[in-house]
Motif scaffolding. Structure first.
Motif, PDB file in Angstrom:
ATOM      1  N   LYS A   1       6.231   0.709  12.949  1.00  0.00           N
ATOM      2  CA  LYS A   1       6.980   1.810  12.330  1.00  0.00           C
ATOM      3  C   LYS A   1       6.586   1.981  10.875  1.00  0.00           C
ATOM      4  N   LEU A   2       6.468   0.877  10.153  1.00  0.00           N
ATOM      5  CA  LEU A   2       6.054   0.959   8.756  1.00  0.00           C
ATOM      6  C   LEU A   2       4.631   1.495   8.637  1.00  0.00           C
ATOM      7  N   ARG A   3       3.766   1.042   9.530  1.00  0.00           N
ATOM      8  CA  ARG A   3       2.367   1.452   9.460  1.00  0.00           C
ATOM      9  C   ARG A   3       2.196   2.952   9.732  1.00  0.00           C
ATOM     10  N   SER A   4       3.000   3.485  10.631  1.00  0.00           N
ATOM     11  CA  SER A   4       2.853   4.902  11.008  1.00  0.00           C
ATOM     12  C   SER A   4       3.707   5.847  10.162  1.00  0.00           C
ATOM     13  N   ALA A   5       4.652   5.301   9.397  1.00  0.00           N
ATOM     14  CA  ALA A   5       5.550   6.145   8.604  1.00  0.00           C
ATOM     15  C   ALA A   5       4.801   6.774   7.434  1.00  0.00           C
ATOM     16  N   GLN A   6       5.265   7.935   7.042  1.00  0.00           N
ATOM     17  CA  GLN A   6       4.694   8.606   5.883  1.00  0.00           C
ATOM     18  C   GLN A   6       5.166   7.912   4.612  1.00  0.00           C
ATOM     19  N   ALA A   7       4.260   7.671   3.672  1.00  0.00           N
ATOM     20  CA  ALA A   7       4.632   7.051   2.399  1.00  0.00           C
ATOM     21  C   ALA A   7       5.484   8.022   1.576  1.00  0.00           C
ATOM     22  N   PRO A   8       6.411   7.496   0.760  1.00  0.00           N
ATOM     23  CA  PRO A   8       6.707   6.088   0.516  1.00  0.00           C
ATOM     24  C   PRO A   8       7.642   5.520   1.581  1.00  0.00           C
TER      25      PRO A   8
ATOM     26  N   ASP B   1       0.812  -1.218   0.000  1.00  0.00           N
ATOM     27  CA  ASP B   1       0.000   0.000   0.000  1.00  0.00           C
ATOM     28  C   ASP B   1       0.846   1.268   0.000  1.00  0.00           C
ATOM     29  N   LYS B   2       2.020   1.228   0.672  1.00  0.00           N
ATOM     30  CA  LYS B   2       2.746   2.472   0.925  1.00  0.00           C
ATOM     31  C   LYS B   2       4.086   2.581   0.211  1.00  0.00           C
ATOM     32  N   ALA B   3       4.528   1.515  -0.470  1.00  0.00           N
ATOM     33  CA  ALA B   3       5.753   1.612  -1.263  1.00  0.00           C
ATOM     34  C   ALA B   3       5.420   2.272  -2.595  1.00  0.00           C
ATOM     35  N   GLN B   4       6.447   2.836  -3.230  1.00  0.00           N
ATOM     36  CA  GLN B   4       6.236   3.519  -4.496  1.00  0.00           C
ATOM     37  C   GLN B   4       6.866   2.784  -5.675  1.00  0.00           C
ATOM     38  N   ASP B   5       8.054   2.234  -5.476  1.00  0.00           N
ATOM     39  CA  ASP B   5       8.741   1.544  -6.554  1.00  0.00           C
ATOM     40  C   ASP B   5       8.047   0.215  -6.855  1.00  0.00           C
ATOM     41  N   GLN B   6       7.833  -0.071  -8.142  1.00  0.00           N
ATOM     42  CA  GLN B   6       7.084  -1.271  -8.507  1.00  0.00           C
ATOM     43  C   GLN B   6       7.821  -2.542  -8.135  1.00  0.00           C
ATOM     44  N   SER B   7       9.161  -2.529  -8.210  1.00  0.00           N
ATOM     45  CA  SER B   7       9.901  -3.735  -7.839  1.00  0.00           C
ATOM     46  C   SER B   7       9.730  -4.060  -6.358  1.00  0.00           C
ATOM     47  N   VAL B   8       9.597  -3.033  -5.530  1.00  0.00           N
ATOM     48  CA  VAL B   8       9.354  -3.242  -4.106  1.00  0.00           C
ATOM     49  C   VAL B   8       7.957  -3.815  -3.905  1.00  0.00           C
TER      50      VAL B   8
ATOM     51  N   GLY C   1      23.283  10.876  -8.332  1.00  0.00           N
ATOM     52  CA  GLY C   1      23.807  11.780  -9.355  1.00  0.00           C
ATOM     53  C   GLY C   1      22.688  12.578  -9.968  1.00  0.00           C
ATOM     54  N   ALA C   2      22.549  12.509 -11.293  1.00  0.00           N
ATOM     55  CA  ALA C   2      21.486  13.244 -11.967  1.00  0.00           C
ATOM     56  C   ALA C   2      20.272  12.372 -12.217  1.00  0.00           C
ATOM     57  N   THR C   3      20.281  11.185 -11.651  1.00  0.00           N
ATOM     58  CA  THR C   3      19.180  10.255 -11.889  1.00  0.00           C
ATOM     59  C   THR C   3      18.159  10.335 -10.776  1.00  0.00           C
ATOM     60  N   THR C   4      17.096   9.585 -10.942  1.00  0.00           N
ATOM     61  CA  THR C   4      16.022   9.583  -9.953  1.00  0.00           C
ATOM     62  C   THR C   4      16.493   8.934  -8.668  1.00  0.00           C
ATOM     63  N   PRO C   5      16.198   9.496  -7.497  1.00  0.00           N
ATOM     64  CA  PRO C   5      16.633   8.906  -6.240  1.00  0.00           C
ATOM     65  C   PRO C   5      15.901   7.624  -5.949  1.00  0.00           C
ATOM     66  N   GLY C   6      16.465   6.817  -5.043  1.00  0.00           N
ATOM     67  CA  GLY C   6      15.835   5.558  -4.683  1.00  0.00           C
ATOM     68  C   GLY C   6      14.470   5.773  -4.079  1.00  0.00           C
ATOM     69  N   VAL C   7      14.310   6.833  -3.269  1.00  0.00           N
ATOM     70  CA  VAL C   7      13.012   7.168  -2.700  1.00  0.00           C
ATOM     71  C   VAL C   7      12.421   8.264  -3.550  1.00  0.00           C
ATOM     72  N   LYS C   8      11.453   7.936  -4.381  1.00  0.00           N
ATOM     73  CA  LYS C   8      10.907   8.903  -5.324  1.00  0.00           C
ATOM     74  C   LYS C   8      10.014   9.914  -4.615  1.00  0.00           C
ATOM     75  N   THR C   9      10.102  11.158  -5.040  1.00  0.00           N
ATOM     76  CA  THR C   9       9.262  12.205  -4.488  1.00  0.00           C
ATOM     77  C   THR C   9       8.815  13.107  -5.614  1.00  0.00           C
ATOM     78  N   ASP C  10       7.936  14.054  -5.296  1.00  0.00           N
ATOM     79  CA  ASP C  10       7.514  15.016  -6.290  1.00  0.00           C
ATOM     80  C   ASP C  10       8.557  16.112  -6.478  1.00  0.00           C
ATOM     81  N   THR C  11       9.532  16.171  -5.591  1.00  0.00           N
ATOM     82  CA  THR C  11      10.570  17.175  -5.685  1.00  0.00           C
ATOM     83  C   THR C  11      11.667  16.695  -6.614  1.00  0.00           C
ATOM     84  N   THR C  12      12.120  17.517  -7.520  1.00  0.00           N
ATOM     85  CA  THR C  12      13.182  17.131  -8.421  1.00  0.00           C
ATOM     86  C   THR C  12      14.454  16.887  -7.640  1.00  0.00           C
TER      87      THR C  12
END
Length: 247
Positions: A100-107, A50-57, A169-180
């Motif tokens: 901890k997982l249940r109360s943490a903010q997604a992702p 429910d709370k992960a963002q990356d599809q592989s996760v 680097g210039a790639t997408t971070p492991g934890v994706k966000t709406d912030t560049t």
């Protein structure tokens, strides 16, 4: 037991458990750890779906739910035949991680992956130990039949963790966000990394001797580390970016 490893979809047809690292002192001790570990995998993975963002996760979490649902049933049957009790609830440590997982903010991708990586490293030790030295023939066979699949899942989560912890680097971070993401500057924001996770993330980015970590009022973990013989000030933001500067 035949297995099929398609990493892209993280499919697995066999059964695997992830448990604490303690060697089992007896058949009942093994069952206790196995049941708690299996329930932890299912409960934590349902949250990750429910709370992960990356599809592989998400795919890995689904694999855990499916495999551990089957594993728990098999363990229940074997333990019942051996007149052993199967605990129905998590212990305090595993319940705390689930909470901890249940109360943490997604992702929650990184936190979940780190928990899974540790759980599977511990599980390989536990299962190899009981498969070799177990005191109950039926459970020993169960451990022997499971350990190879367990190692396969350990490889899966290791690959996912490598992607989550990669230097962005210039790639997408492991934890994706709406912030560049901006690897040249740390981004203020609510940071859900624990101190241990922050230290691991920095080490995975190629630094050593990480110390004096503290979270500042902008949500950035700051501390000291070394790399290539240099002493550096290092920081980690909520996106997972690691930035260092000479002291």
């Amino acid at each position: 037991m035949k297995t099929r490893h398609l990493f892209a979809s993280l499919a697995a047809a066999s059964i695997v458990l992830a448990m604490p690292a303690f060697a089992a002192d007896s058949a009942q001790d093994f069952v206790d750890k196995a049941a708690i570990g299996g329930k932890f995998e299912v409960d934590s993975s349902k949250i990750a779906q429910d709370k992960a963002q990356d599809q592989s996760v998400k795919d890995f979490a689904q694999t855990m739910i499916r495999d551990h649902g089957s594993a728990n049933a098999k363990l229940q049957a074997v333990a019942g035949e051996q007149k052993l009790n199967v605990p129905a609830a998590l212990d305090a440590q595993h319940q705390g991680d689930v909470d901890k997982l249940r109360s943490a903010q997604a992702p929650i991708d990184l936190a979940y992956v780190d928990m899974q990586r540790k759980a599977h490293a511990d599980a390989v030790k536990l299962f190899e130990s009981y498969a070799r030295d177990g005191d109950n023939a039926a459970l020993k066979t169960f451990a022997q039949q499971t350990v190879d699949t367990l190692k396969m899942h350990q490889q899966m989560i290791g690959k996912i963790a490598a992607g989550q912890h990669a230097i962005t680097g210039a790639t997408t971070p492991g934890v994706k966000t709406d912030t560049t993401p901006n690897a040249a500057a740390l981004v203020p924001g609510a940071n859900s990394f624990t101190e241990a996770q922050a230290k691991q993330r920095i080490e995975d980015a190629g630094y050593s001797s990480v110390s004096k970590l503290a979270k500042d009022d902008q949500g950035i973990w700051r501390g000291q580390a070394t790399r290539a013989g240099e002493n550096l000030d290092v920081g980690l933001d909520y996106q997972g970016n690691v930035v260092a500067a000479n002291k």
